[in-house]
Write an enzyme that holds these catalytic residues in place. Sequence first.
Site, short mmCIF file in Angstrom:
data_model
loop_
_atom_site.label_atom_id
_atom_site.label_comp_id
_atom_site.label_asym_id
_atom_site.label_seq_id
_atom_site.Cartn_x
_atom_site.Cartn_y
_atom_site.Cartn_z
N LYS A 182 0.55 -7.42 -14.01
CA LYS A 182 -0.78 -7.62 -14.59
C LYS A 182 -0.68 -7.21 -16.05
CE LYS A 182 -5.18 -8.69 -14.17
NZ LYS A 182 -5.63 -10.07 -13.89
N TYR A 231 1.11 4.67 -5.35
CA TYR A 231 1.37 5.37 -4.10
C TYR A 231 1.82 6.82 -4.33
CZ TYR A 231 1.00 1.40 -0.89
OH TYR A 231 0.54 0.36 -0.12
N ASP A 272 2.65 -4.67 -1.59
CA ASP A 272 2.00 -4.41 -0.30
C ASP A 272 1.02 -5.55 0.01
OD1 ASP A 272 1.11 -2.89 1.98
OD2 ASP A 272 -0.68 -2.38 0.82
N ASP A 288 -2.95 -12.04 -9.94
CA ASP A 288 -4.05 -12.86 -9.41
C ASP A 288 -3.61 -14.31 -9.26
OD1 ASP A 288 -3.93 -12.98 -12.19
OD2 ASP A 288 -6.09 -12.94 -12.51
N ASP A 317 1.64 -9.10 2.76
CA ASP A 317 0.76 -9.45 3.87
C ASP A 317 0.33 -10.92 3.76
OD1 ASP A 317 0.72 -6.81 4.86
OD2 ASP A 317 -1.42 -6.90 5.29
C1 IPM Z 1 3.25 -1.32 4.66
C2 IPM Z 1 2.08 -0.48 5.11
C3 IPM Z 1 2.18 0.90 4.48
C4 IPM Z 1 2.14 0.73 2.97
C5 IPM Z 1 1.11 1.90 4.94
C6 IPM Z 1 1.10 2.06 6.44
C7 IPM Z 1 1.24 3.22 4.25
O1 IPM Z 1 0.88 -1.13 4.80
O2 IPM Z 1 4.41 -0.92 4.92
O3 IPM Z 1 3.05 -2.37 4.06
O4 IPM Z 1 1.04 0.60 2.38
O5 IPM Z 1 3.21 0.69 2.35
MN MN Z 2 1.13 -3.14 3.97
#
Ligand code: IPM
Ligand code: MN
Length: 355
Positions: free
Chosen positions: A189, A141, A245, A221, A249
């Site tokens: 990894k 990032y 990240d 993975d 999710d």
């Molecule tokens: C998160 C989001 C952010 C990230 C984006 C919006 C930059 O996906 O907070 O998980 O990738 O960190």
């Molecule tokens: Mn995210």
Amino acid sequence: MAYSIAVLPGDGIGPEVIREARRVLDHVAEISHLELRFTSHLVGGSAIAAGLPPLPPETIAAAIAADAVLLGAVGDPSFDHLPPGSRPESGLLALRRDLGVFANLRPAKAWSGLEDSGPLKPAVLAGTDMVVVRELLGGLYYGEPREWNRATDQSINTMRYSRAEVDRVARVAFQLARGRRRRVVSVDKANVLETSQLWRAVVNDVAKDFPDVQLSHEYVDACAMKLACAPASFDVLLTENLFGDILSDEAGAICGSLGLLPSASLGAGPGLFEPVHGSAPSIAGRNQANPSGAILSAAMMLRSGLQQPSAADVIERAVAETLADGFRTADIASPGARVSSTIEFADAVVARLRA
Ligand code: IPM
Ligand code: MN
């Protein structure tokens, strides 16, 4: 006690979920005898649309001066054509960097009543209760050099970690594990990446200071697979920025919906509290979004940002009761079930708040 909170509603569904989180906070403040002073500021697409940079100077100054920062969501497809450094998302990345919030905590758990809402069999999901600790200020990032060279059509991003960066976030994960089931899974990894080999070595060194916490390592993975097959086996999951990240999710989705996930980003100064879900432009402004992630982020703000754990408990209990009583926003409703709007769901939470 009086606290100042910088509120950054942001883009898409951000403003509508933050409005409900604020309403919940106002009620909890009254119950808990806290004084919460809110100021509101632009970030991301909402700032760009007002002719300002994605992180306006006024916004970052207010955030640094506040006791805590509550953010909705950042991201707006109408600015997709802009280069990465000018997009709405760059405002969020600059905010995280300028606040120095290196540890991002994303708790994900199986809620009672929501067993059938997610993609997993209820028996697989049962007992799931984890926190993803995502390193938030390093890796791909922020690594330099980075570029898309239009002349050669070659591109580069840099994955970079120092010992100090890994050490400080690992300590947060181990400390957190001490208050939970005392297990840390560190995800990397290391079979391919040098950054992961350093990561693993530093985590092993930090573990020596926490002999009461059990540490294991997983490749990213294999971890993605295990999250889907055996989510209840995780307690604290420690990982670098991009892996975190992605895995957070996944952790949210298996528990029913990303809309339920809150987060706390912590460093030396004021913390940043935001739902994990994005700006969800397709449902923005329709009173359909799940406000739970934002409301639970407000609870994390009270607990980890303002040291008011009992006020945080009040909110978390009310959300749990609202879900157990069958209130469902569209993202977690089974076919045929009654669907609550954003405001109706928050009304139900407010009705269940009590000391
Ligand atoms: C998160 C989001 C952010 C990230 C984006 C919006 C930059 O996906 O907070 O998980 O990738 O960190
Ligand atoms: Mn995210």
